[in-house]
Design an enzyme around this catalytic site. Structure first.
Site, mmCIF file in Angstrom:
data_model
loop_
_atom_site.group_PDB
_atom_site.id
_atom_site.type_symbol
_atom_site.label_atom_id
_atom_site.label_comp_id
_atom_site.label_asym_id
_atom_site.label_seq_id
_atom_site.Cartn_x
_atom_site.Cartn_y
_atom_site.Cartn_z
ATOM 1 N N GLU A 95 0.769 -0.962 0.548
ATOM 2 C CA GLU A 95 -0.024 0.094 0.026
ATOM 3 C C GLU A 95 0.838 1.444 -0.230
ATOM 4 O OE1 GLU A 95 -3.878 -1.673 2.266
ATOM 5 O OE2 GLU A 95 -2.433 -0.184 3.477
ATOM 6 N N GLU A 292 -5.991 -8.178 0.032
ATOM 7 C CA GLU A 292 -6.341 -8.101 1.744
ATOM 8 C C GLU A 292 -7.530 -8.149 0.935
ATOM 9 O OE1 GLU A 292 -4.904 -5.292 3.990
ATOM 10 O OE2 GLU A 292 -2.695 -5.729 3.420
#
Length: 387
Positions: A95, A292
């Site tokens: 991320e 995720e």
């Protein structure tokens, strides 16, 4: 379980960043950890950076300093040399955009800066580091896979009104296409280029850095999806001292939204389908996986009956998202995997152990683990898949 993704912490493994000296205890810890995973015949995916840039590097400018790119590349090369034989697949960053948002836009994480221009510079430098690492990796491991883990929160407009559509388009330009275009196409959109020029946000760069970005070819992209962004046109136009993303849109609450009451995030499984179609239609159906997707719950022990947490809400969440993902795959989306966040209750950068995401409970007091009802559900799902 077929795959398991963990991260190495730069500042634990390395203690002299210029010389890239290895901490022996950390090396042995990670090596033993990796061996335990491999004993269970699970594919090991190791991520090199999960928000944790060493403090010593921050003191010298962090990711605003071009030298950090070279320090990171040294660290990556060292990891490949130490663990390359045992690790199946690698990821460069987790991320990166969320990292930038938390550190340089909204002030959630150290160094708690709120500056749009600096955030653009940091993100660009992260992408250069990613690209250089991928290009080096491919020279030594041409037959192994490397990826990057990207968080996507697609923006949806309040209405089909032109101003609302433009607000959603702007947010997607900054937080979706900026990432995906650099990673998968090696370019910026013309729209984004014009915006950066107009507001003096163009980062410092060298032409050879863009060459590195264009050359970097990951094997698949790993995407994290939790919730959408709901945006509308700015309610009030005012002159601001400095431009920020929220200068161009406002958030709003969709009247039909469903909320996870234990965490406050919107539950919108269709967003996973829309994301799949975006990759299919705009990025040549590039190979991807969900790295995720999950549901955080505060005070989850209140749902415990005897020794098991009855998290039916998590089972429902998983089922709904998998249903939309299956529709996308049936329509040709090149998605090959789904990983839940997370296997075991884990620690959060902002909330410590407050929100629990696992399908396995971690009892902080007794240091013991207990499978949750959702863990049993996942186990049964895996058995069905293998039949």
């Amino acid at each position: 379980m077929e795959t398991y993704r963990i991260s190495i912490q730069w500042s634990r493994l390395i203690y002299n960043f210029e010389k890239c000296s290895v901490n022996k205890d950390a090396y042995e810890f990670y090596l033993n950890y990796f061996k335990e995973i491999k004993k269970r015949k699970i594919k090991l995916i190791v991520n090199l950076h999960h928000f944790d840039t060493p403090y010593e590097i921050f003191k010298n400018g962090g990711w605003e300093n071009k030298n950090t790119i070279e320090l990171y590349l040294k660290y990556a090369k060292k990891c490949f040399g130490l663990f390359g034989d045992i690790v199946d697949e690698w990821a460069t960053f987790n991320e990166p955009s969320a990292n930038v948002e938390c550190q340089y836009l909204y002030g959630f994480h150290f160094p708690k800066v709120q500056d749009f221009k600096r955030s653009i510079q940091v993100y660009f430098n992260l992408m250069v580091a990613h690209s250089k690492t991928v290009n080096y990796f491919k020279t030594i491991y041409p037959n192994k896979k490397i990826t990057i883990i990207v968080s996507i929160n697609p923006a949806y407009p309040r209405s089909q009104n032109k101003a609302d559509l433009q607000a959603a388009e702007f947010r997607n330009m900054i937080f979706v296409y900026f990432q995906l275009n650099l990673i998968l196409k090696g370019t910026l959109t013309k729209q984004l280029e014009n915006f950066l020029k107009q507001y003096d946000l163009i980062p410092q760069y060298f032409l050879e850095e863009f060459e590195e970005i264009k050359k970097a070819k990951i094997d698949y992209i790993a995407l994290n999806y939790y919730q959408p962004s709901r945006v509308k046109a700015k309610e009030t136009k005012k002159i601001e001292e400095k431009i920020m993303p929220l200068s161009f849109y406002d958030y709003y609450e969709w009247p039909k939204r469903r909320i996870n009451p234990h965490r406050g995030w919107e539950i919108y499984p269709q967003g996973l389908y829309d994301l799949a179609m975006l990759i299919k239609n705009e990025y040549d159906n590039f190979a991807w996986m969900i790295s995720e997707n999950g549901m955080g719950v505060e005070n989850e022990e209140k749902f415990k009956i005897e020794v098991i947490i009855n998290d039916d809400y998590r089972i429902e969440f998983i089922e709904e998202h998998l249903q939309f993902l299956k529709i996308a795959i049936d329509q040709g989306s090149n998605c090959f995997g789904y990983s839940l966040w997370t296997f075991i209750d884990c620690w959060s950068w902002a909330n410590a152990f407050k929100n629990r995401y696992g399908i396995v409970e971690y009892d902080l007091e007794n240091k013991k683990t207990f499978i949750k009802k959702s863990g049993i559900y996942i186990s049964e799902l895996i058995k069905l898949k293998s039949q």
